[in-house]
Design a protein around this motif. Structure first.
Motif, PDB file in Angstrom:
ATOM      1  N   LEU A 268      18.340 -75.160   9.946  1.00  0.00           N
ATOM      2  CA  LEU A 268      19.453 -76.024  10.320  1.00  0.00           C
ATOM      3  C   LEU A 268      19.511 -76.243  11.830  1.00  0.00           C
ATOM      4  O   LEU A 268      19.761 -77.361  12.292  1.00  0.00           O
ATOM      5  N   VAL A 269      19.275 -75.194  12.593  1.00  0.00           N
ATOM      6  CA  VAL A 269      19.285 -75.320  14.053  1.00  0.00           C
ATOM      7  C   VAL A 269      18.174 -76.257  14.511  1.00  0.00           C
ATOM      8  O   VAL A 269      18.383 -77.123  15.382  1.00  0.00           O
ATOM      9  N   LEU A 270      16.992 -76.121  13.936  1.00  0.00           N
ATOM     10  CA  LEU A 270      15.856 -76.966  14.338  1.00  0.00           C
ATOM     11  C   LEU A 270      16.067 -78.423  13.928  1.00  0.00           C
ATOM     12  O   LEU A 270      15.778 -79.343  14.691  1.00  0.00           O
ATOM     13  N   LEU A 271      16.584 -78.642  12.723  1.00  0.00           N
ATOM     14  CA  LEU A 271      16.837 -80.020  12.289  1.00  0.00           C
ATOM     15  C   LEU A 271      17.948 -80.665  13.111  1.00  0.00           C
ATOM     16  O   LEU A 271      17.887 -81.859  13.427  1.00  0.00           O
ATOM     17  N   ALA A 272      18.962 -79.875  13.474  1.00  0.00           N
ATOM     18  CA  ALA A 272      20.037 -80.408  14.308  1.00  0.00           C
ATOM     19  C   ALA A 272      19.518 -80.797  15.689  1.00  0.00           C
ATOM     20  O   ALA A 272      19.993 -81.760  16.298  1.00  0.00           O
ATOM     21  N   ALA A 273      18.528 -80.038  16.177  1.00  0.00           N
ATOM     22  CA  ALA A 273      17.962 -80.330  17.495  1.00  0.00           C
ATOM     23  C   ALA A 273      16.976 -81.493  17.459  1.00  0.00           C
ATOM     24  O   ALA A 273      16.581 -82.004  18.505  1.00  0.00           O
TER      25      ALA A 273
ATOM     26  N   GLY B 282       7.036 -81.703   7.312  1.00  0.00           N
ATOM     27  CA  GLY B 282       6.907 -80.337   6.816  1.00  0.00           C
ATOM     28  C   GLY B 282       6.007 -79.510   7.700  1.00  0.00           C
ATOM     29  O   GLY B 282       6.294 -78.341   7.986  1.00  0.00           O
ATOM     30  N   GLY B 283       4.902 -80.100   8.158  1.00  0.00           N
ATOM     31  CA  GLY B 283       3.970 -79.372   9.017  1.00  0.00           C
ATOM     32  C   GLY B 283       4.582 -79.019  10.353  1.00  0.00           C
ATOM     33  O   GLY B 283       4.405 -77.901  10.859  1.00  0.00           O
ATOM     34  N   ALA B 284       5.319 -79.982  10.944  1.00  0.00           N
ATOM     35  CA  ALA B 284       5.950 -79.728  12.242  1.00  0.00           C
ATOM     36  C   ALA B 284       7.013 -78.643  12.122  1.00  0.00           C
ATOM     37  O   ALA B 284       7.108 -77.754  12.976  1.00  0.00           O
ATOM     38  N   LEU B 285       7.803 -78.697  11.048  1.00  0.00           N
ATOM     39  CA  LEU B 285       8.839 -77.687  10.847  1.00  0.00           C
ATOM     40  C   LEU B 285       8.211 -76.311  10.625  1.00  0.00           C
ATOM     41  O   LEU B 285       8.701 -75.300  11.138  1.00  0.00           O
ATOM     42  N   ALA B 286       7.112 -76.274   9.894  1.00  0.00           N
ATOM     43  CA  ALA B 286       6.418 -75.005   9.653  1.00  0.00           C
ATOM     44  C   ALA B 286       5.941 -74.392  10.968  1.00  0.00           C
ATOM     45  O   ALA B 286       6.052 -73.169  11.172  1.00  0.00           O
ATOM     46  N   GLU B 287       5.422 -75.207  11.868  1.00  0.00           N
ATOM     47  CA  GLU B 287       4.949 -74.700  13.148  1.00  0.00           C
ATOM     48  C   GLU B 287       6.098 -74.166  14.003  1.00  0.00           C
ATOM     49  O   GLU B 287       5.968 -73.144  14.685  1.00  0.00           O
ATOM     50  N   LEU B 288       7.239 -74.855  13.956  1.00  0.00           N
ATOM     51  CA  LEU B 288       8.382 -74.416  14.741  1.00  0.00           C
ATOM     52  C   LEU B 288       9.010 -73.138  14.177  1.00  0.00           C
ATOM     53  O   LEU B 288       9.606 -72.355  14.899  1.00  0.00           O
TER      54      LEU B 288
ATOM     55  N   PRO C  32       9.211 -69.779  16.886  1.00  0.00           N
ATOM     56  CA  PRO C  32       8.888 -70.358  18.206  1.00  0.00           C
ATOM     57  C   PRO C  32       9.819 -71.479  18.629  1.00  0.00           C
ATOM     58  O   PRO C  32      10.242 -71.547  19.787  1.00  0.00           O
ATOM     59  N   GLY C  33      10.162 -72.368  17.683  1.00  0.00           N
ATOM     60  CA  GLY C  33      11.055 -73.471  18.026  1.00  0.00           C
ATOM     61  C   GLY C  33      12.441 -73.007  18.396  1.00  0.00           C
ATOM     62  O   GLY C  33      13.077 -73.558  19.310  1.00  0.00           O
ATOM     63  N   VAL C  34      12.935 -71.983  17.719  1.00  0.00           N
ATOM     64  CA  VAL C  34      14.253 -71.448  18.019  1.00  0.00           C
ATOM     65  C   VAL C  34      14.230 -70.702  19.348  1.00  0.00           C
ATOM     66  O   VAL C  34      15.171 -70.814  20.152  1.00  0.00           O
TER      67      VAL C  34
END
Length: 393
Positions: free
Chosen positions: A232-237, A244-250, A322-324
């Motif tokens: 949720l934090v990553l999607l909000a940002a 899916g691939g980008a979210l998996a990496e983050l 990593p993204g967080v």
């Protein structure tokens, strides 16, 4: 023992507590902590408090194993008031000399550094040894304590503490207290009032509470898993969406695949309701969910003081995604820069008494603020020296 005695070699929370206690003028030699519940009032409070539901578990898991070795077990409410106390007659008599009794208020605000008070104030399991206590009468005692949370709201409703000889602050005792607190939360979760259910109300305008906590929350739902909070934090940002691939990496660089992400999104939709998370790319429905991090970020552009008040600590401090981690460092740096650049005494106080308690630069700037009282200026200078010593500067 006097208020001028050097700080104990404890952790940052203990050091900060000592400074707060000194500024408030708490007498370290006092032997009469506030006992504000007695008799019928104490009995009524006990009968109506949710911690009463976990007493059988506490007695079975913790009390039976430690009181015979000269320890006390205390169960407190969220304010640090001792509601139940278990232990042998001799050790209870000793504890009465410092008013460590049922009905007494042992919050950090009232008596200074002690394990139950700090555990409840900072929502973290910890221990306080001997002379780390601010009150001199407590120097012959050590303690370990852990908060207990409501499984639906995630809020602290009480705490569990073991107090006694040096072994009360051992690694083993702290682990046992933490385990007992977790079991108590499980017991509460099993009750009718503690059952979590998915929300199907549409969830418009709900908020993710992810700052300064290891127990992220979603209004209208309750506790979130760390993974759901991260998503949720990553999607909000990234309101434009993420593949899916980008979210998996983050989330876990090189250690997560699209299938796993798809499964987590599916579970998250069952929590948030249909239409909450769009696909191709994954994105939050407009206005569906906001985060407290977004709120702080927006306030930084208009009201730094309000931003500091709404920033209790780093974003999802328990996350290694990593993204967080990147978002966490970025927001913390922005808040800190705004506080230091502004030079406002009020904002600097809020910062050093909160997430910036170990920020030596902030203490230095606060010490130079005009019209500061001599006591506050001296405290700021002292804290800078303490931090310099700790870092070997």
């Amino acid at each position: 023992m006097t208020a001028g005695t050097a700080l104990p070699r404890g952790g940052a929370l203990v050091a900060q507590s000592w400074e707060r206690s000194r500024r408030k003028g708490i007498d370290p030699d006092r032997t009469d902590p506030l006992v504000d519940l007695q008799g019928a009032d104490l009995a009524e409070c006990r009968a109506s408090h949710r911690m009463a539901a976990v007493l059988p578990l506490v007695e079975k898991v913790l009390v039976s194993g430690v009181v015979d070795s000269g320890h006390l077990v205390a169960v407190a409410d969220a304010d640090g008031r001792l509601l139940w106390l278990y232990g042998g007659r001799d050790v209870r008599t000793r504890a009465e000399r410092m008013a460590f009794v049922a009905g007494a208020l042992w919050s950090d605000e009232v008596v200074g550094a002690n394990a139950p008070g700090l555990a409840l104030q900072h929502d973290v399991a910890l221990r306080v040894r001997g002379e780390e206590h601010f009150l001199a009468p407590a120097h012959s005692w050590s303690c370990s304590a852990a908060p207990v949370h409501d499984p639906v709201t995630g809020r602290v409703i009480g705490g569990i503490d073991v107090t006694g000889r040096d072994s009360a602050a051992s690694d083993e005792m702290l682990a046992l207290v933490k385990a007992t607190a977790l079991l108590a939360e499980g017991e509460l979760r099993a009750t009718a009032s503690g059952v979590l259910v998915p929300d199907h109300s549409g969830g418009m305008g709900r908020r993710v509470e992810a700052l300064g906590t290891h127990r992220p929350m979603l209004t209208g739902h309750g506790p979130l898993t760390l993974r759901h909070a991260e998503i949720l934090v990553l999607l909000a940002a990234h309101p434009e969406g993420l593949t899916g691939g980008a979210l998996a990496e983050l989330l876990a660089e090189g250690r997560l695949d699209d299938v796993s992400v798809r499964a987590e999104i599916s579970r998250l939709r069952r929590v948030l309701g249909a239409g909450s998370v769009g696909s191709r790319p994954y994105r939050l429905a407009p206005g569906h969910v906001e985060t407290d991090a977004d709120r702080v970020s927006a306030l930084l552009d208009s009201d730094v003081g309000a931003a500091v008040k709404e920033y209790p600590g780093p974003l999802l401090p328990g996350s290694e995604a990593p993204g967080v981690v990147e978002l966490r460092h970025e927001l913390h740096a922005r808040v800190r820069a705004a506080v230091l650049a502004g030079g406002s005494a009020a904002n600097l106080r809020a910062w050093v008494n909160g997430p910036g308690r170990d920020d030596a630069d902030a203490w230095s700037i606060l010490a130079r603020v005009p019209d500061l009282s001599s006591v506050e200026r001296s405290s700021a200078v002292s804290m800078r020296r303490i931090l310099d010593d700790r870092l070997g500067a």
